[in-house]
Scaffold this active site. Structure first.
Site, mmCIF file in Angstrom:
data_model
loop_
_atom_site.group_PDB
_atom_site.id
_atom_site.type_symbol
_atom_site.label_atom_id
_atom_site.label_comp_id
_atom_site.label_asym_id
_atom_site.label_seq_id
_atom_site.Cartn_x
_atom_site.Cartn_y
_atom_site.Cartn_z
ATOM 1 N N THR A 13 4.331 -6.340 10.842
ATOM 2 C CA THR A 13 4.581 -4.908 10.607
ATOM 3 C C THR A 13 4.864 -4.140 11.882
ATOM 4 O O THR A 13 5.679 -3.211 11.887
ATOM 5 C CB THR A 13 3.356 -4.285 9.888
ATOM 6 O OG1 THR A 13 3.193 -4.916 8.610
ATOM 7 C CG2 THR A 13 3.530 -2.794 9.690
ATOM 8 N N ASP A 58 7.476 -12.253 8.576
ATOM 9 C CA ASP A 58 6.304 -11.642 7.948
ATOM 10 C C ASP A 58 5.196 -12.684 8.014
ATOM 11 O O ASP A 58 5.436 -13.874 7.836
ATOM 12 C CB ASP A 58 6.636 -11.309 6.489
ATOM 13 C CG ASP A 58 5.500 -10.584 5.793
ATOM 14 O OD1 ASP A 58 4.467 -11.230 5.537
ATOM 15 O OD2 ASP A 58 5.649 -9.397 5.485
ATOM 16 N N SER A 59 3.961 -12.255 8.244
ATOM 17 C CA SER A 59 2.905 -13.242 8.459
ATOM 18 C C SER A 59 2.610 -14.069 7.216
ATOM 19 O O SER A 59 2.004 -15.139 7.309
ATOM 20 C CB SER A 59 1.625 -12.566 8.961
ATOM 21 O OG SER A 59 0.999 -11.809 7.950
ATOM 22 N N SER A 60 3.025 -13.612 6.044
ATOM 23 C CA SER A 60 2.864 -14.421 4.835
ATOM 24 C C SER A 60 3.633 -15.732 4.937
ATOM 25 O O SER A 60 3.319 -16.703 4.235
ATOM 26 C CB SER A 60 3.353 -13.651 3.610
ATOM 27 O OG SER A 60 2.626 -12.453 3.428
ATOM 28 N N THR A 90 -0.512 -8.765 9.968
ATOM 29 C CA THR A 90 -1.956 -8.711 9.738
ATOM 30 C C THR A 90 -2.444 -9.636 8.632
ATOM 31 O O THR A 90 -3.597 -10.070 8.665
ATOM 32 C CB THR A 90 -2.397 -7.269 9.417
ATOM 33 O OG1 THR A 90 -1.710 -6.814 8.238
ATOM 34 C CG2 THR A 90 -2.094 -6.333 10.573
ATOM 35 N N ASP A 91 -1.606 -9.939 7.652
ATOM 36 C CA ASP A 91 -2.103 -10.648 6.472
ATOM 37 C C ASP A 91 -2.707 -12.014 6.804
ATOM 38 O O ASP A 91 -3.719 -12.400 6.213
ATOM 39 C CB ASP A 91 -0.987 -10.824 5.440
ATOM 40 C CG ASP A 91 -0.686 -9.531 4.689
ATOM 41 O OD1 ASP A 91 -1.505 -8.592 4.779
ATOM 42 O OD2 ASP A 91 0.357 -9.458 4.018
ATOM 43 N N GLN A 273 -18.521 -17.412 -0.359
ATOM 44 C CA GLN A 273 -17.553 -16.356 -0.620
ATOM 45 C C GLN A 273 -18.097 -14.985 -0.254
ATOM 46 O O GLN A 273 -17.367 -13.998 -0.320
ATOM 47 C CB GLN A 273 -17.079 -16.400 -2.074
ATOM 48 C CG GLN A 273 -18.129 -16.524 -3.126
ATOM 49 C CD GLN A 273 -17.518 -16.756 -4.506
ATOM 50 O OE1 GLN A 273 -17.393 -15.829 -5.275
ATOM 51 N NE2 GLN A 273 -17.152 -17.988 -4.811
ATOM 52 N N CYS A 274 -19.368 -14.917 0.155
ATOM 53 C CA CYS A 274 -19.897 -13.673 0.722
ATOM 54 C C CYS A 274 -19.311 -13.479 2.112
ATOM 55 O O CYS A 274 -19.242 -14.427 2.904
ATOM 56 C CB CYS A 274 -21.419 -13.725 0.821
ATOM 57 S SG CYS A 274 -22.267 -13.964 -0.744
#
Length: 344
Positions: A13, A58-60, A90-91, A273-274
């Site tokens: 971005t 894009d970081s994706s 950022t992703d 997953q916490c």
């Protein structure tokens, strides 16, 4: 003598422009924009050069090949610069920062990942502050590890997660203290630095393409749906379990699948997953069964760090038993010392 910093621009971005298809990277645009920022070109700043990747992504779309490219770029320029700044979307920035943390053995210079939530070309952009502060931190050379700087916080690269899609403080380090606060001045917190002093020259470990999976446990999950992927082609899997490593008891399909994976040579790593907390296999009956089936504890690693660490260890010609031991050991500050780990 002024320090020198290499800025590696991979996309994201921070350097995007508006198009009729939404925000997108634009080749040969960003360097010109950086030359127009007075503070970045002040005599008080380090000297800097910039390398722009082609294509900008894009970081994706960033994965193992791009991780290798970033790591190799740092390795090949290591003696020419005092520090490095990697501009990244950022992703998936936390994944890439984790990967580079493991990929560069014996690192003794700053590598700072940053980006922005709002493009540099837009009003209220957070890009300028993130970039200027990252270049300063890279040039000062106080924190000599892979870090991520965003929204006034410097975090260890292999201990952070993207915590907000909308906020300007987009990243968090849920299980590790931050390394520095950037307010009126940059307040470095030296006691929390990773202090493993390199005794050898920098070494670059190219990651292999390995089949790795992540399964998030949820109420009602039908584990038999995943049995077909548990072949000897699957080299590693991260289980995101409840709490401290707990799994449902209502479905008896998981443990045979984990045992099958173990027999096939697949490394099964249990994470929580916490966002904050620690996996303790055996603390509850529902987690002790995972350990008996051959799974290893991710302790308080993030999923991002666990995935990157699996790629790293699978790229080093280690035995399955060696990988299992090292997954539970602290290699880059990715986990606090695990008293349950079996040390080699």
């Amino acid at each position: 003598m002024r320090k020198k910093v290499l800025i590696i621009y991979s996309g994201g971005t921070i350097g995007m422009v508006e198009t009729d298809r939404g925000y997108a990277p634009k080749a040969d645009y960003f360097f010109h924009e950086l030359k127009q920022i007075p503070d970045l070109n002040s005599d008080e700043m380090p000297l800097w050069d910039m390398v722009e990747f082609t294509p900008l992504l894009d970081s994706s779309n960033i994965a193992v090949n791009e991780w290798n490219r970033i790591g190799k770029m740092i390795y090949e320029n290591y003696d020419k610069y005092d520090g490095f700044v990697v501009l990244h979307g950022t992703d998936t920035m936390a994944y890439t920062a984790s990967a580079i943390s493991f990929m560069l053995e014996n690192l003794d210079k700053p590598v700072i990942f940053t980006g922005s939530q709002i493009p540099l070309c837009k009003l209220r952009s957070d890009a300028e502050d993130n970039l200027i502060t990252s270049v300063m931190i890279a040039g000062e050379g106080i924190v000599r590890e892979v870090c991520l700087y965003f929204g006034g916080k410097l975090m260890r690269g292999c201990s952070c997660i993207k915590a907000s899609a909308d906020g300007l403080v987009a990243f968090d380090s849920p299980n590790m203290d931050i390394l520095a606060d950037a307010g009126i001045s940059i307040d470095y917190r030296e006691p929390v630095y990773y202090k493993k002093k390199p005794e050898k020259p920098l070494k670059y470990i190219e990651f292999r393409q390995s089949m790795i999976g992540v399964i998030k446990i949820f109420p009602g999950i039908q584990f038999r749906l995943f049995e077909s992927i548990m072949t000897d082609s699957l080299k590693g899997i991260v289980l995101e379990t409840f709490g401290t490593g707990n799994i449902p008891e209502y479905d008896d399909d998981l443990l045979p699948i984990v045992r099958k994976a173990f027999e096939n040579g697949t490394i099964v790593v249990v994470c929580s997953q916490c966002q904050q907390g620690t996996v303790r296999l055996g603390a509850y009956e529902t987690s002790s069964r995972l350990a008996k089936a051959g799974a290893v504890s991710g302790w308080n690693m993030t999923t991002e760090a666990a995935v990157a660490k699996l790629y790293y260890l699978l790229s080093k010609d280690l035995s399955i038993s060696e990988i299992k031991v090292l997954m539970e050991e602290n290699l880059r500050g990715e986990l606090t010392e695990n008293p349950m780990a079996v040390h080699s």
